[in-house]
Design an enzyme around this catalytic site. Sequence first.
Site, PDB file in Angstrom:
ATOM      1  N   CYS A  10     135.340  25.428 -54.309  1.00 38.66           N
ATOM      2  CA  CYS A  10     137.540  25.800 -54.233  1.00 38.66           C
ATOM      3  C   CYS A  10     137.991  26.699 -53.764  1.00 38.66           C
ATOM      4  CB  CYS A  10     137.541  25.526 -56.398  1.00 38.66           C
ATOM      5  SG  CYS A  10     137.474  24.113 -56.799  1.00 38.66           S
ATOM      6  N   GLY A  36     136.911  23.288 -49.832  1.00 40.58           N
ATOM      7  CA  GLY A  36     137.162  22.647 -50.403  1.00 40.58           C
ATOM      8  C   GLY A  36     138.270  21.644 -50.288  1.00 40.58           C
ATOM      9  N   ASN A 110     138.868  28.891 -59.590  1.00 44.77           N
ATOM     10  CA  ASN A 110     136.965  28.202 -59.155  1.00 44.77           C
ATOM     11  C   ASN A 110     135.776  28.546 -59.597  1.00 44.77           C
ATOM     12  OD1 ASN A 110     135.674  29.972 -56.250  1.00 44.77           O
ATOM     13  ND2 ASN A 110     135.365  28.257 -57.272  1.00 44.77           N
ATOM     14  N   GLY A 111     135.387  27.542 -59.864  1.00 47.46           N
ATOM     15  CA  GLY A 111     134.142  27.871 -60.212  1.00 47.46           C
ATOM     16  C   GLY A 111     133.677  27.004 -62.065  1.00 47.46           C
ATOM     17  N   CYS A 244     127.419  35.172 -56.404  1.00 47.34           N
ATOM     18  CA  CYS A 244     126.680  33.625 -55.750  1.00 47.34           C
ATOM     19  C   CYS A 244     126.117  34.038 -54.611  1.00 47.34           C
ATOM     20  CB  CYS A 244     127.218  32.755 -55.780  1.00 47.34           C
ATOM     21  SG  CYS A 244     126.955  31.435 -55.014  1.00 47.34           S
ATOM     22  N   TYR A 250     126.104  30.161 -46.860  1.00 50.70           N
ATOM     23  CA  TYR A 250     126.588  28.723 -46.723  1.00 50.70           C
ATOM     24  C   TYR A 250     128.117  29.010 -46.516  1.00 50.70           C
ATOM     25  CZ  TYR A 250     128.384  24.064 -45.964  1.00 50.70           C
ATOM     26  OH  TYR A 250     129.038  23.583 -45.748  1.00 50.70           O
ATOM     27  N   ASP A 354     120.676  27.305 -41.675  1.00 54.30           N
ATOM     28  CA  ASP A 354     121.176  28.441 -42.382  1.00 54.30           C
ATOM     29  C   ASP A 354     120.470  28.085 -43.931  1.00 54.30           C
ATOM     30  OD1 ASP A 354     123.951  26.135 -42.363  1.00 54.30           O
ATOM     31  OD2 ASP A 354     123.327  26.777 -44.779  1.00 54.30           O
ATOM     32  N   CYS A 390     122.802  24.044 -59.836  1.00 57.59           N
ATOM     33  CA  CYS A 390     123.999  24.620 -59.387  1.00 57.59           C
ATOM     34  C   CYS A 390     125.132  24.301 -61.082  1.00 57.59           C
ATOM     35  CB  CYS A 390     124.914  25.555 -58.143  1.00 57.59           C
ATOM     36  SG  CYS A 390     125.268  26.615 -58.487  1.00 57.59           S
ATOM     37  N   CYS A 442     123.157  35.758 -58.236  1.00 58.39           N
ATOM     38  CA  CYS A 442     122.227  34.552 -58.658  1.00 58.39           C
ATOM     39  C   CYS A 442     121.449  34.572 -57.694  1.00 58.39           C
ATOM     40  CB  CYS A 442     123.788  33.550 -59.615  1.00 58.39           C
ATOM     41  SG  CYS A 442     122.954  31.887 -60.057  1.00 58.39           S
ATOM     42  N   CYS A 445     119.620  28.624 -57.694  1.00 53.73           N
ATOM     43  CA  CYS A 445     118.918  27.953 -57.302  1.00 53.73           C
ATOM     44  C   CYS A 445     117.684  27.841 -56.090  1.00 53.73           C
ATOM     45  CB  CYS A 445     120.652  27.495 -55.715  1.00 53.73           C
ATOM     46  SG  CYS A 445     121.080  28.521 -54.947  1.00 53.73           S
TER      47      CYS A 445
HETATM   48  P1  5GP Z   1     120.430  18.941 -45.820  1.00 51.93           P
HETATM   49  O1  5GP Z   1     119.526  18.725 -44.168  1.00 51.93           O
HETATM   50  O2  5GP Z   1     120.301  19.605 -46.819  1.00 51.93           O
HETATM   51  O3  5GP Z   1     121.698  17.324 -46.344  1.00 51.93           O
HETATM   52  O4  5GP Z   1     122.204  19.358 -45.567  1.00 51.93           O
HETATM   53  C1  5GP Z   1     121.328  20.790 -44.825  1.00 51.93           C
HETATM   54  C2  5GP Z   1     122.576  21.423 -43.434  1.00 51.93           C
HETATM   55  O5  5GP Z   1     124.164  21.123 -45.237  1.00 51.93           O
HETATM   56  C3  5GP Z   1     122.964  22.476 -43.085  1.00 51.93           C
HETATM   57  O6  5GP Z   1     123.322  22.404 -41.829  1.00 51.93           O
HETATM   58  C4  5GP Z   1     123.858  23.128 -44.191  1.00 51.93           C
HETATM   59  O7  5GP Z   1     124.466  24.693 -43.568  1.00 51.93           O
HETATM   60  C5  5GP Z   1     124.497  22.464 -44.513  1.00 51.93           C
HETATM   61  N1  5GP Z   1     125.150  22.889 -46.435  1.00 51.93           N
HETATM   62  C6  5GP Z   1     124.839  23.432 -46.596  1.00 51.93           C
HETATM   63  N2  5GP Z   1     125.138  23.236 -47.529  1.00 51.93           N
HETATM   64  C7  5GP Z   1     125.889  22.573 -48.770  1.00 51.93           C
HETATM   65  C8  5GP Z   1     127.355  21.847 -49.261  1.00 51.93           C
HETATM   66  O8  5GP Z   1     127.521  22.616 -50.180  1.00 51.93           O
HETATM   67  N3  5GP Z   1     128.683  21.703 -48.398  1.00 51.93           N
HETATM   68  C9  5GP Z   1     128.055  21.261 -46.954  1.00 51.93           C
HETATM   69  N4  5GP Z   1     129.438  20.098 -46.345  1.00 51.93           N
HETATM   70  N5  5GP Z   1     127.050  21.568 -46.322  1.00 51.93           N
HETATM   71  C10 5GP Z   1     126.402  22.455 -47.056  1.00 51.93           C
HETATM   72 MG    MG Z   2     125.487  23.673 -41.247  1.00 52.33          MG
END
Ligand code: 5GP
Ligand code: MG
Length: 464
Positions: A10, A36, A110-111, A244, A250, A354, A390, A442, A445
């Site tokens: 959020c 969000g 948020n949280g 966090c 990300y 990332d 998380c 933190c 993860c």
């Molecule tokens: P995976 O390969 O694990 O399915 O997806 C990795 C991708 O998801 C990377 O591009 C990363 O930037 C993105 N990503 C990492 N954490 C999150 C998240 O919490 N939400 C969304 N929408 N993308 C995420």
């Molecule tokens: Mg990505």
Amino acid sequence: MSTCDKKEYCGIFGIFDHENAGSLTYLGLYALQHRGEESCGMAVSDGRRIKQITGMGLVPDVLGGKKSQEIKGRSAIGHVRYSTTGSSILRNAQPFMINHSKFSVSIAHNGNLVNAVKLRRKLESEGAIFQTTMDSEIILHLLVRSKNEKFEDKLFDAISQCEGAYSIIFLTGDKIIGVRDPNGFRPLCLGKKNGSYVLASETCSLDLIDAEYVRAIEPGEVVVISASGLESKRPFKTAVTASCIFEFIYFARPDSIIFGDSVYEVRKRLGRKLAEEWPMNADFVMSIPDSGNYAALGYSEKSGVPYEYGMIRNHYIGRTFIQPSQEMRQHGVKIKLNPIKKILKGKKVIVVEDSIVRGTTTGGRIKAIREAGVKEIHMRISCPPIKFPCFYGIDFPNRKELIANQLKSVEEIGKFIGVDSLKYLSLNGMLEAVGKGEGGFCAACFDGKYPTKINRKAAKSPFE
Ligand code: 5GP
Ligand code: MG
């Protein structure tokens, strides 16, 4: 957003005593949309009464047109939500408001509270009737029940019973109150617009409305903003600072300052560190856009390997894109990111990303790059393997769904994703690159060290 993207959480915004409170809140939320995309809303106070609009969908769909100007009042709060606790339905949209005989109050949170289940069971056994499945509603029940006299003391009493992550903005008839939990998990910053105080999850929101950035709200700090100015209070027990780290990796926007540092610069430092730990020669470095861009730039700068855009993002892909048939789903990856064949053909490339969570999205993207005729793909990830869920507001799946838990070694993950080599930034490397922040981070993860007590069963399974 494709169906395999993870959920985000959020974003919150608030402004006190400004003639354009409604439209500024609308704009402020617009800049926080990445936090969000599922539902959003705003609550406005005219000095006595609070009115609000909430809805499912994106900020312009719910609050656009004249809507944000038509609800009159000089103070407002707003929220964008992607459910982390509570299902995806309209009554779970925030801000969430209650009218009580003595006061009206609206909350934007948020949280995640980690003791939500316990608190809710207790409240329900005492007769409380809940309207939503959000942990945020618990805070208002606690507030109403507090035996303290003054509103603020009731609020401190309520929040003191909450454990976990919360950056919150409350709106009452004549105040806005910003709160950051004692660990400081989620960001919250303070700004000023034409003399009026503004609170927002990230500074990109202040930039959009031309507000000046004043400072971060500190972990454990409460700011009460009223006609008599801003009062800073510290009503809670102190705790170790545990911002966090994934906000930097990300979540937050790269044009924001959070936890006292520039997200853009932190991401570049992560990329530089990655190049130090895992140097390599190649024709070029590329990122998986957009989230991988900044670490890739850092990697390229540090290693001296040139930077290229090997994939282009289509900016018109919205979350409403539905993939009705298998045939269309197959093309899904390239709808969002299209590899440039001319650039990739026959090349040895370093692909910087990332993070990897489930590994499914990454696998699809690597396949698309492969199909563009690349010779070798060496993937570098600007954080360590994500191994633990998380409980503080990032929707990382349970342990079983995390690829770094399913497979035993980094080599196996590399094989699953389809790359010629895969390397992750080390935990120490990441911590070093990120720096001290507001005192500490933190990184549960990655390392499983949760800064608060966690009752695993209770923390993740609320009242669906
Ligand atoms: P995976 O390969 O694990 O399915 O997806 C990795 C991708 O998801 C990377 O591009 C990363 O930037 C993105 N990503 C990492 N954490 C999150 C998240 O919490 N939400 C969304 N929408 N993308 C995420
Ligand atoms: Mg990505």
